[in-house]
Design a protein around this motif. Structure first.
Motif, PDB file in Angstrom:
ATOM      1  N   ARG A 388       0.829  -1.208   0.000  1.00  0.00           N
ATOM      2  CA  ARG A 388       0.000   0.000   0.000  1.00  0.00           C
ATOM      3  C   ARG A 388       0.868   1.264   0.000  1.00  0.00           C
ATOM      4  N   LEU A 389       1.924   1.205   0.805  1.00  0.00           N
ATOM      5  CA  LEU A 389       2.835   2.351   0.869  1.00  0.00           C
ATOM      6  C   LEU A 389       3.428   2.660  -0.504  1.00  0.00           C
ATOM      7  N   LEU A 390       3.835   1.608  -1.197  1.00  0.00           N
ATOM      8  CA  LEU A 390       4.481   1.809  -2.491  1.00  0.00           C
ATOM      9  C   LEU A 390       3.457   2.155  -3.581  1.00  0.00           C
ATOM     10  N   THR A 391       2.238   1.759  -3.370  1.00  0.00           N
ATOM     11  CA  THR A 391       1.204   2.040  -4.364  1.00  0.00           C
ATOM     12  C   THR A 391       0.655   3.452  -4.202  1.00  0.00           C
ATOM     13  N   GLU A 392       0.609   3.894  -2.955  1.00  0.00           N
ATOM     14  CA  GLU A 392      -0.078   5.164  -2.702  1.00  0.00           C
ATOM     15  C   GLU A 392       0.855   6.335  -2.459  1.00  0.00           C
ATOM     16  N   THR A 393       2.143   6.071  -2.452  1.00  0.00           N
ATOM     17  CA  THR A 393       3.095   7.179  -2.317  1.00  0.00           C
ATOM     18  C   THR A 393       4.256   6.954  -3.274  1.00  0.00           C
ATOM     19  N   ARG A 394       5.035   7.988  -3.439  1.00  0.00           N
ATOM     20  CA  ARG A 394       6.268   7.873  -4.222  1.00  0.00           C
ATOM     21  C   ARG A 394       7.399   8.285  -3.290  1.00  0.00           C
ATOM     22  N   ILE A 395       8.264   7.342  -3.009  1.00  0.00           N
ATOM     23  CA  ILE A 395       9.290   7.536  -1.985  1.00  0.00           C
ATOM     24  C   ILE A 395      10.643   7.710  -2.654  1.00  0.00           C
ATOM     25  N   HIS A 396      11.375   8.725  -2.227  1.00  0.00           N
ATOM     26  CA  HIS A 396      12.708   8.981  -2.775  1.00  0.00           C
ATOM     27  C   HIS A 396      13.715   8.912  -1.630  1.00  0.00           C
ATOM     28  N   LEU A 397      14.719   8.091  -1.791  1.00  0.00           N
ATOM     29  CA  LEU A 397      15.715   7.916  -0.737  1.00  0.00           C
ATOM     30  C   LEU A 397      17.075   8.380  -1.247  1.00  0.00           C
ATOM     31  N   LEU A 398      17.606   9.419  -0.613  1.00  0.00           N
ATOM     32  CA  LEU A 398      18.959   9.904  -0.942  1.00  0.00           C
ATOM     33  C   LEU A 398      19.873   9.528   0.225  1.00  0.00           C
ATOM     34  N   PRO A 399      20.569   8.411   0.117  1.00  0.00           N
ATOM     35  CA  PRO A 399      21.328   7.940   1.279  1.00  0.00           C
ATOM     36  C   PRO A 399      22.576   8.766   1.583  1.00  0.00           C
ATOM     37  N   SER A 400      23.083   9.468   0.586  1.00  0.00           N
ATOM     38  CA  SER A 400      24.351  10.160   0.814  1.00  0.00           C
ATOM     39  C   SER A 400      24.364  11.494   0.097  1.00  0.00           C
ATOM     40  N   MET A 401      24.023  12.551   0.833  1.00  0.00           N
ATOM     41  CA  MET A 401      24.059  13.883   0.224  1.00  0.00           C
ATOM     42  C   MET A 401      25.483  14.414   0.172  1.00  0.00           C
ATOM     43  N   ASN A 402      26.335  13.883   1.012  1.00  0.00           N
ATOM     44  CA  ASN A 402      27.726  14.362   1.065  1.00  0.00           C
ATOM     45  C   ASN A 402      28.679  13.177   0.899  1.00  0.00           C
ATOM     46  N   PRO A 403      28.704  12.580  -0.285  1.00  0.00           N
ATOM     47  CA  PRO A 403      29.533  11.381  -0.464  1.00  0.00           C
ATOM     48  C   PRO A 403      31.032  11.665  -0.331  1.00  0.00           C
ATOM     49  N   ASP A 404      31.449  12.886  -0.662  1.00  0.00           N
ATOM     50  CA  ASP A 404      32.881  13.209  -0.515  1.00  0.00           C
ATOM     51  C   ASP A 404      33.292  13.096   0.954  1.00  0.00           C
ATOM     52  N   GLY A 405      32.475  13.701   1.805  1.00  0.00           N
ATOM     53  CA  GLY A 405      32.786  13.657   3.233  1.00  0.00           C
ATOM     54  C   GLY A 405      32.755  12.238   3.764  1.00  0.00           C
ATOM     55  N   TYR A 406      31.799  11.465   3.283  1.00  0.00           N
ATOM     56  CA  TYR A 406      31.703  10.089   3.749  1.00  0.00           C
ATOM     57  C   TYR A 406      32.965   9.305   3.396  1.00  0.00           C
ATOM     58  N   GLU A 407      33.422   9.474   2.172  1.00  0.00           N
ATOM     59  CA  GLU A 407      34.619   8.721   1.759  1.00  0.00           C
ATOM     60  C   GLU A 407      35.808   9.077   2.649  1.00  0.00           C
ATOM     61  N   THR A 408      35.926  10.352   2.958  1.00  0.00           N
ATOM     62  CA  THR A 408      37.011  10.780   3.844  1.00  0.00           C
ATOM     63  C   THR A 408      36.901  10.091   5.196  1.00  0.00           C
ATOM     64  N   ALA A 409      35.706  10.136   5.762  1.00  0.00           N
ATOM     65  CA  ALA A 409      35.516   9.542   7.081  1.00  0.00           C
ATOM     66  C   ALA A 409      35.664   8.027   7.028  1.00  0.00           C
ATOM     67  N   PHE A 410      35.132   7.433   5.999  1.00  0.00           N
ATOM     68  CA  PHE A 410      35.163   5.974   5.869  1.00  0.00           C
ATOM     69  C   PHE A 410      36.593   5.465   5.833  1.00  0.00           C
ATOM     70  N   HIS A 411      37.417   6.151   5.070  1.00  0.00           N
ATOM     71  CA  HIS A 411      38.781   5.650   4.926  1.00  0.00           C
ATOM     72  C   HIS A 411      39.613   5.900   6.176  1.00  0.00           C
ATOM     73  N   ARG A 412      39.225   6.892   6.968  1.00  0.00           N
ATOM     74  CA  ARG A 412      39.959   7.106   8.219  1.00  0.00           C
ATOM     75  C   ARG A 412      39.542   6.072   9.256  1.00  0.00           C
ATOM     76  N   GLY A 413      38.312   5.684   9.220  1.00  0.00           N
ATOM     77  CA  GLY A 413      37.834   4.704  10.187  1.00  0.00           C
ATOM     78  C   GLY A 413      37.159   5.384  11.361  1.00  0.00           C
ATOM     79  N   SER A 414      36.228   4.700  11.958  1.00  0.00           N
ATOM     80  CA  SER A 414      35.367   5.351  12.933  1.00  0.00           C
ATOM     81  C   SER A 414      36.088   5.761  14.203  1.00  0.00           C
ATOM     82  N   GLU A 415      37.147   5.065  14.574  1.00  0.00           N
ATOM     83  CA  GLU A 415      37.814   5.422  15.814  1.00  0.00           C
ATOM     84  C   GLU A 415      38.694   6.657  15.642  1.00  0.00           C
ATOM     85  N   LEU A 416      39.260   6.797  14.461  1.00  0.00           N
ATOM     86  CA  LEU A 416      40.255   7.844  14.293  1.00  0.00           C
ATOM     87  C   LEU A 416      39.720   9.086  13.604  1.00  0.00           C
TER      88      LEU A 416
END
Ligand SMILES: [Zn+2]
Length: 601
Positions: A388-416
């Protein structure tokens, strides 16, 4: 290696969505089984931090966020002293992997064992001990990487473990409870807006019984190794041990600390489980989930691949498209989910979720990736609610608005990665503050009696300053604005990391310079309802035993708050329901269940 993401499992985000014409429906995501709720970092005193992050534009944001905002307080004075005036991302002191010149440390200063879990709370308070503590709030249970202080000195929850001033031989001890191969230590100083305290060097000792201890030795000299530690309160400093040691207990023994300060630190221990061929030891609990969903961090390529897979699994209800590119040229992918992908159907509400605006806040991104998998899977299973949700609405998911920043953080690792690296876009712009301020012109027009006859309270045009060629508007922000102009969203939500609360508009106080003030929109009741639906079905929010992320306990207010009543910063991001220059867009609540960036476990 980034493996299972424990924090995500706690998430159970049940998203209450007002579907306009189609009425209310509630989507409850499957709730995996783990219960650990990593508390970590950020502090709500974000005003300074947010200001420093570049809010040149006044700005506004169009969604209600469910924010789990990774907002850590910043000590402005300190930061100025510590860092040159460059864009925040690059200005932040880089992680010191401080191999001591005098030590025979391994050349490769990359952690090879995962965190034991001081930060994630997998290590419980009673596994931590210390020679002494200045107060309960500065006890060993506070010696956790990235933990944040309360607002006042002397809070029950302060920003580090601090030994008593007269303690000549301070130590902080971690009981791993099992024989463990310790391979490294990460330390920070004390998080406080009032005091500067950090340890500048320490020794490490090990024990199997907490009585007999041996030290980490310098390989060439055979002397006790002295590890160089911190030079500011926040930057995580990694030291790998010259030789990993197998033991049950580990102690950090501060040797020197900032002059005039105290022996204060926050730490994470890197440790690998030790195999037990004889089965004599109590079994180490294995992290994991029996759910078939994909619980792990996804970098840009993995995210793209996953979205493609979902599209292939559910071609009839999905479409992947890009709304533009990041500063570094990465595409901003959106997953559209609806029964007629690619088409705006009359009367079918358009809804969007945006995550990863702050690139180092990994959780929202993973939530949206899980949500698209879940919707696809449940649609294929014939789940009537999802259908019903998919039939009665149109859902848009943008998981990463700042992919550049994510890559930086990802490669450093969560602890550092610390709190700042990867937060902003590549230009150092805080995307969360980069939208136009539409509140001020609206309120001015209201004060002049122009609303709604002369000035509508929706479809507000972008202010002139914002459209100038030299306006500081990030390409990511421009892409989202264009997106909002193209599609008539009626409901939207942003996911952040750093606090566990649903925040709804407005975010900016109407009284200039008021620090906080209830600033409702005309849709206050709707927002409160939407927020409450989310909060009421979020497992972590409903857990009566959960620890507050910071000094505020939002459970007292149903885990929802008017953004401006939480804290405002003049010119800070404003959750507006009016899309800049475009369609009115009601915020929708989302949620998250961790206080900071989830660990990779
Ligand atoms: Zn954020």
């Amino acid at each position: 290696m980034w493996c299972l993401l424990l924090a995500l499992a706690t998430f159970a985000p049940a998203v209450g969505v007002s579907l306009g014409a189609s009425g209310a429906s509630v989507l409850g995501l499957a709730s995996p089984t783990t219960t650990e709720a990593p508390v970590s970092t950020p502090a709500p005193r974000s005003s300074q931090a947010e200001l420093s992050a570049g809010n040149e534009n006044g700005t506004s944001e169009q969604h209600v966020r469910i924010r789990v905002i990774k907002k850590k307080k910043i000590i402005m004075k300190k930061r100025k002293k510590l860092t040159p005036p460059r864009p925040p991302v690059t200005a932040r002191a880089s992680v010191t992997t401080s191999p001591a010149r005098t030590l025979d440390l391994p050349e490769k200063q990359e952690p090879d064992c995962p965190p034991l879990g001081l930060e994630s709370l997998r290590v419980s308070d009673n596994q931590l001990d210390a020679s002494s503590s200045q107060s309960f709030g500065l006890g060993p249970h506070r010696g956790r990487l990235n933990i944040q202080s309360g607002l006042e000195d002397g809070d029950l929850f302060d920003g580090a473990w601090c030994a008593e001033q007269q303690d000549a031989k301070p130590w902080l001890q971690v009981d791993a409870r099992h024989p463990t191969r310790f391979s490294g230590i990460i330390t920070q100083g004390r998080n406080s807006i009032w005091r500067y305290d950090w340890v500048t060097s320490y020794k490490v000792q090990f024990s199997n019984d907490s009585l007999t201890w041996w030290g980490s030795k310098n390989r060439s000299s055979g002397m006790d190794a002295v590890f160089p530690a911190n030079s500011d309160p926040e930057t995580p400093v990694l030291n790998l041990l010259p030789e990993p040691q197998v033991a049950r207990f580990i102690r950090l023994l501060p040797q020197t600390w900032l002059q005039g300060g105290a022996s204060c630190l926050r730490a994470e221990i890197l440790a690998c489980p030790v195999s037990d061929p004889n089965g004599l030891l109590p079994e180490v609990p294995v992290l994991g989930s029996s759910d078939t969903l994909d619980f792990r961090h996804h970098d840009y390529k993995a995210m793209r691949k996953l979205m493609k897979q979902v599209n292939e699994q559910c071609p009839n209800i999905t479409r992947v498209y890009s709304i533009g590119r990041s500063h570094q040229g990465l595409k901003l992918y959106v997953m559209e989910m609806s029964d007629q992908p690619g088409e705006h159907e009359l009367g079918e509400p358009e809804v969007r979720y945006v995550a990863g605006m702050h690139g180092n806040e990994a959780l929202g991104r993973e939530l949206l990736l899980l949500l698209m998998q879940f919707l696809c899977r449940e649609f294929l299973r014939g789940d009537p609610r999802v259908t019903r949700l998919l039939t009665e609405t149109r859902i848009h998911l943008l998981p990463s608005m700042n992919p550049d920043g994510y890559e930086t953080a990802f490669h450093r690792g969560s602890e550092l990665v610390g709190w700042a690296e990867g937060r902003w876009n590549h230009q150092g712009i805080d995307l969360n503050h980069n939208f136009a301020d539409l509140n001020t012109p609206l309120w001015e027009a209201e004060d002049d009696g122009l609303v709604p006859d002369s000035v509508p309270n929706h479809h507000l045009p972008l202010p002139t300053y914002y459209t100038l060629p030299n306006a500081t508007v990030a390409p990511e922000t421009r892409a989202v604005i264009k997106w909002m102009e193209r599609i008539p969203f009626v409901l939207s939500a942003n996911l952040h990391g750093g606090e566990l609360v649903v925040s709804y508009p407005f975010d900016m106080t109407r009284t200039p310079w008021a620090a906080r003030e209830l600033t409702p929109t005309p849709d206050e009741a709707v927002f409160r309802w939407l927020s409450t639906v989310y909060a009421g079905t979020n497992w972590a929010m409903q857990d009566p035993d959960r620890r507050p992320c910071h000094s505020q306990d939002f459970s007292l207010y149903g885990n929802i708050i008017n953004g401006a009543d939480w804290h405002t910063v003049p010119g800070r991001s404003v959750s507006q329901r009016r899309a800049p220059g475009g369609q009115g867009s009601h915020p929708a609540p989302l949620g998250s269940s961790v206080c900071g960036t989830p660990r990779h476990e």
